[in-house]
Design an enzyme around this catalytic site. Structure first.
Site, PDB file in Angstrom:
ATOM      1  N   GLU A 119       5.165  -0.685   0.904  1.00 20.11           N
ATOM      2  CA  GLU A 119       6.221  -0.592   2.241  1.00 20.11           C
ATOM      3  C   GLU A 119       5.490   0.135   3.298  1.00 20.11           C
ATOM      4  O   GLU A 119       5.107   1.484   3.055  1.00 20.11           O
ATOM      5  CB  GLU A 119       7.456  -0.288   1.880  1.00 20.11           C
ATOM      6  CG  GLU A 119       8.443  -0.267   2.961  1.00 20.11           C
ATOM      7  CD  GLU A 119       9.759   0.332   2.825  1.00 20.11           C
ATOM      8  OE1 GLU A 119      10.048   0.623   1.453  1.00 20.11           O
ATOM      9  OE2 GLU A 119      10.365   0.688   3.428  1.00 20.11           O
ATOM     10  N   ASN A 123       8.056   5.553  11.601  1.00 19.43           N
ATOM     11  CA  ASN A 123       9.118   6.552  11.970  1.00 19.43           C
ATOM     12  C   ASN A 123       8.897   6.689  13.479  1.00 19.43           C
ATOM     13  O   ASN A 123       7.885   7.389  13.868  1.00 19.43           O
ATOM     14  CB  ASN A 123       9.328   7.593  11.289  1.00 19.43           C
ATOM     15  CG  ASN A 123       9.716   7.578   9.756  1.00 19.43           C
ATOM     16  OD1 ASN A 123      10.891   7.072   9.496  1.00 19.43           O
ATOM     17  ND2 ASN A 123       8.913   7.792   8.851  1.00 19.43           N
ATOM     18  N   HIS A 137      -3.776   9.329  -6.274  1.00 19.12           N
ATOM     19  CA  HIS A 137      -4.251   8.260  -5.833  1.00 19.12           C
ATOM     20  C   HIS A 137      -3.376   6.945  -6.241  1.00 19.12           C
ATOM     21  O   HIS A 137      -2.570   7.266  -6.979  1.00 19.12           O
ATOM     22  CB  HIS A 137      -5.758   8.134  -6.157  1.00 19.12           C
ATOM     23  CG  HIS A 137      -5.821   7.801  -7.962  1.00 19.12           C
ATOM     24  ND1 HIS A 137      -6.201   9.147  -8.588  1.00 19.12           N
ATOM     25  CD2 HIS A 137      -5.374   6.997  -8.828  1.00 19.12           C
ATOM     26  CE1 HIS A 137      -6.029   8.711  -9.909  1.00 19.12           C
ATOM     27  NE2 HIS A 137      -5.595   7.420  -9.907  1.00 19.12           N
ATOM     28  N   GLU A 185      -7.916   4.229  -6.409  1.00 17.71           N
ATOM     29  CA  GLU A 185      -8.846   4.214  -7.503  1.00 17.71           C
ATOM     30  C   GLU A 185      -8.877   2.641  -8.039  1.00 17.71           C
ATOM     31  O   GLU A 185      -8.047   1.914  -8.277  1.00 17.71           O
ATOM     32  CB  GLU A 185      -8.257   5.132  -8.789  1.00 17.71           C
ATOM     33  CG  GLU A 185      -9.387   4.905  -9.954  1.00 17.71           C
ATOM     34  CD  GLU A 185      -8.946   5.860 -11.109  1.00 17.71           C
ATOM     35  OE1 GLU A 185      -9.513   7.116 -11.006  1.00 17.71           O
ATOM     36  OE2 GLU A 185      -8.119   5.431 -12.028  1.00 17.71           O
TER      37      GLU A 185
END
Length: 327
Positions: A119, A123, A137, A185
């Protein structure tokens, strides 16, 4: 005016935490990200990754041009070449909440009700986030990581680690960085039903954290691995096997008890059949509720939230409300 976006991964999905019997779905993880600019990726606005329901979502931040509008933010997300062209994700939907002053876009490898997703959240007016040192990660399972690394390289992206076997193991990994500084990764594996397969967080007391996630959140400890040479220990927890599910990787670095979390990371989100019973179960397990159960303003989806011993936040989302949100 510059602006930025925060990434937020999704969470696990539970029928009810009152019985600590998860439905084996990691659905949301929420982060914020700092602002970076890789023009070859077409980065024009900040973005957020997050996951709701049974999807995995991530949030990140980026620079927006001074004349950017809310519409251009959404257009930017559509054109975001790092997540779509480099990582192969698709833009699934978007949502603007002007009263709450934020905009979301959801990206992933499949529908939100069946996959982990990212998502992206903008802001209004926020131009920078600090990732800190606690977030590690995201892990992505891919059958040919060298191909992805070359795509990232061709787009002008940053390669942190070239594809190579893990020291002392047989796995092959690579590490790349998104335009906002979040590391991904890449794990070379056979095709997986959940390509967005890991979120790594650093903790100050591994045993304490394992007990919290087992007792309060009902996760299973899948495995641990100690690496004395590199002075760290990891624990993998989740609601299903690593090969088929998204899991949480907790890392303890010898002698380090605290980390700077910055202000970019937000939360992991977990689906539940009853947020009220979930909150009570977490309290009984010794967890700290940071948001009492109830609907989110403007959306009406019921949620509750808690923090783990290191301050990492988890949000629990009502399963029925989440599916209604997707309609």
């Amino acid at each position: 005016m510059a602006s930025s976006i925060r990434p937020s991964p999704s969470s696990f999905m539970l029928p009810s935490l009152s019985s600590c019997n998860p439905s084996q779905r990691l659905s949301l993880f929420h982060l914020g990200s700092g602002v970076r600019q890789y023009h070859n990726f077409g980065l024009k606005a900040s973005r957020l990754l997050r996951h709701d329901g049974s999807c995995m979502k991530v949030m990140a931040s980026g620079n927006m041009s001074p004349v950017a509008t809310q519409e251009s933010v959404l257009d930017w997300v559509k054109q975001d070449k790092f997540y779509t062209e480099c990582l192969g994700m698709k833009v699934l939907r978007k949502r603007d909440m002007p009263e709450e002053r934020y905009t979301n876009a959801f990206l992933g490898y499949g529908p939100e009700d069946a996959h982990f997703v990212i998502e992206l959240t903008y802001n209004y007016g926020i131009d920078k986030y600090d990732i800190g040192t606690g977030f590690g990660h995201f892990g992505i399972a891919i059958d040919d990581i060298s191909r992805i690394v070359e795509i990232v390289r061709a787009k002008g992206g940053k390669i942190i680690r070239e594809p190579a076997p893990v020291k002392g193991g047989s796995s092959t990994i690579a590490v790349i960085e998104d335009p906002d500084g979040y590391e991904f990764e890449l794990l070379e594996r056979a095709p997986s039903p959940e390509p967005l397969c890991q979120v790594m967080l650093r903790v100050g007391d591994l045993d304490r954290s394992i007990k919290f996630y087992e007792k309060a959140l009902g996760m299973q400890l899948l495995r641990t691995r100690d690496n004395p040479e590199s002075k760290y220990t990891i624990a993998m927890l989740g609601y299903g096997p690593e090969e088929k599910s998204t899991v949480l990787e907790l890392t303890y670095n010898y002698g380090v008890t605290e980390y700077d979390k910055g202000d970019a990371y937000a939360q992991i989100a977990i689906g539940t059949d009853d947020v009220y019973k979930t909150a009570e179960a977490i309290k009984l397990a010794g967890g700290k509720i940071t948001r009492e159960p109830g609907p989110v303003p403007g959306i009406k989806t019921k949620i509750t939230s808690c923090v783990d011993p290191d301050g990492w936040k988890t949000v629990f989302v009502d399963n029925v409300d989440f599916l209604r949100e997707l309609e």
